[in-house]
Design a protein around this motif. Structure first.
Motif, PDB file in Angstrom:
ATOM      1  N   SER A  24       0.741  -1.320  -0.079  1.00 27.83           N
ATOM      2  CA  SER A  24       0.250  -0.088   0.021  1.00 27.83           C
ATOM      3  C   SER A  24       0.897   1.295   0.055  1.00 27.83           C
ATOM      4  CB  SER A  24      -0.935  -0.126   1.046  1.00 27.83           C
ATOM      5  OG  SER A  24      -0.314   0.077   2.342  1.00 27.83           O
ATOM      6  N   ASP A  25       2.072   1.197   0.726  1.00 30.14           N
ATOM      7  CA  ASP A  25       2.876   2.294   0.567  1.00 30.14           C
ATOM      8  C   ASP A  25       3.415   2.863  -0.847  1.00 30.14           C
ATOM      9  OD1 ASP A  25       4.532   0.050   0.743  1.00 30.14           O
ATOM     10  OD2 ASP A  25       6.044   1.350   1.900  1.00 30.14           O
ATOM     11  N   HIS A  26       3.506   1.876  -1.621  1.00 31.55           N
ATOM     12  CA  HIS A  26       3.935   2.001  -3.115  1.00 31.55           C
ATOM     13  C   HIS A  26       2.648   2.798  -3.747  1.00 31.55           C
ATOM     14  CE1 HIS A  26       7.135  -1.251  -3.268  1.00 31.55           C
ATOM     15  NE2 HIS A  26       7.240  -0.386  -2.239  1.00 31.55           N
ATOM     16  N   TYR A  27       1.392   2.383  -3.364  1.00 33.61           N
ATOM     17  CA  TYR A  27       0.193   3.102  -3.921  1.00 33.61           C
ATOM     18  C   TYR A  27       0.433   4.570  -3.579  1.00 33.61           C
ATOM     19  CZ  TYR A  27      -2.269  -1.338  -5.584  1.00 33.61           C
ATOM     20  OH  TYR A  27      -2.271  -2.642  -6.428  1.00 33.61           O
ATOM     21  N   ASP A  28       0.552   4.640  -2.316  1.00 29.98           N
ATOM     22  CA  ASP A  28       0.633   6.116  -1.880  1.00 29.98           C
ATOM     23  C   ASP A  28       1.681   7.002  -2.740  1.00 29.98           C
ATOM     24  OD1 ASP A  28      -1.574   5.386  -0.286  1.00 29.98           O
ATOM     25  OD2 ASP A  28      -0.231   5.260   1.475  1.00 29.98           O
ATOM     26  N   ALA A  29       2.795   6.194  -3.034  1.00 29.56           N
ATOM     27  CA  ALA A  29       3.947   7.029  -3.389  1.00 29.56           C
ATOM     28  C   ALA A  29       3.546   7.369  -4.867  1.00 29.56           C
ATOM     29  CB  ALA A  29       5.433   6.229  -3.035  1.00 29.56           C
ATOM     30  N   THR A  30       3.081   6.169  -5.596  1.00 34.74           N
ATOM     31  CA  THR A  30       2.745   6.467  -6.935  1.00 34.74           C
ATOM     32  C   THR A  30       1.845   7.623  -7.332  1.00 34.74           C
ATOM     33  OG1 THR A  30       3.176   4.113  -7.374  1.00 34.74           O
ATOM     34  CG2 THR A  30       1.837   5.284  -8.839  1.00 34.74           C
ATOM     35  N   GLY A  31       0.727   7.529  -6.143  1.00 31.02           N
ATOM     36  CA  GLY A  31      -0.138   8.954  -6.130  1.00 31.02           C
ATOM     37  C   GLY A  31       0.342  10.154  -6.116  1.00 31.02           C
ATOM     38  N   ARG A  32       1.151  10.088  -5.248  1.00 32.58           N
ATOM     39  CA  ARG A  32       1.915  11.250  -4.946  1.00 32.58           C
ATOM     40  C   ARG A  32       2.800  11.876  -6.127  1.00 32.58           C
ATOM     41  NH1 ARG A  32       2.467   9.259   0.336  1.00 32.58           N
ATOM     42  NH2 ARG A  32       4.529   8.483  -0.263  1.00 32.58           N
TER      43      ARG A  32
END
Length: 78
Positions: A24-32
């Motif tokens: 999930s932290d990769h999803y967040d980073a990708t969104g940013r």
């Protein structure tokens, strides 16, 4: 620019495995990253429109189908 060949396929070692799950932290980073990129492109367009003294409607016509690289090239010329 010449097209590079794809790297050769390498099989997993016995101690490696692939689950197909993305943390999930990769999803967040990708969104940013996506949000920051969108803001960067919007700022590039605003600069182009400002330098060419264009209204928003006219500026959209000039930059509508341009990716970031042509926008940067255009700003470099301006």
């Amino acid at each position: 620019m010449p097209i590079r060949p794809k790297p050769p396929f390498q099989k997993f070692r016995p101690d490696q495995h692939f689950t197909g799950e993305v943390p999930s932290d990769h999803y967040d980073a990708t969104g940013r990253v996506v949000i920051a990129w969108g803001k960067l492109e919007a700022n590039l367009e605003d600069l182009i429109w400002h330098f060419l003294d264009l209204s928003d409607d006219d500026g959209r016509i000039v930059t509508a189908r341009l990716d970031a690289r042509p926008k940067l090239d255009m700003l470099n010329v301006l």
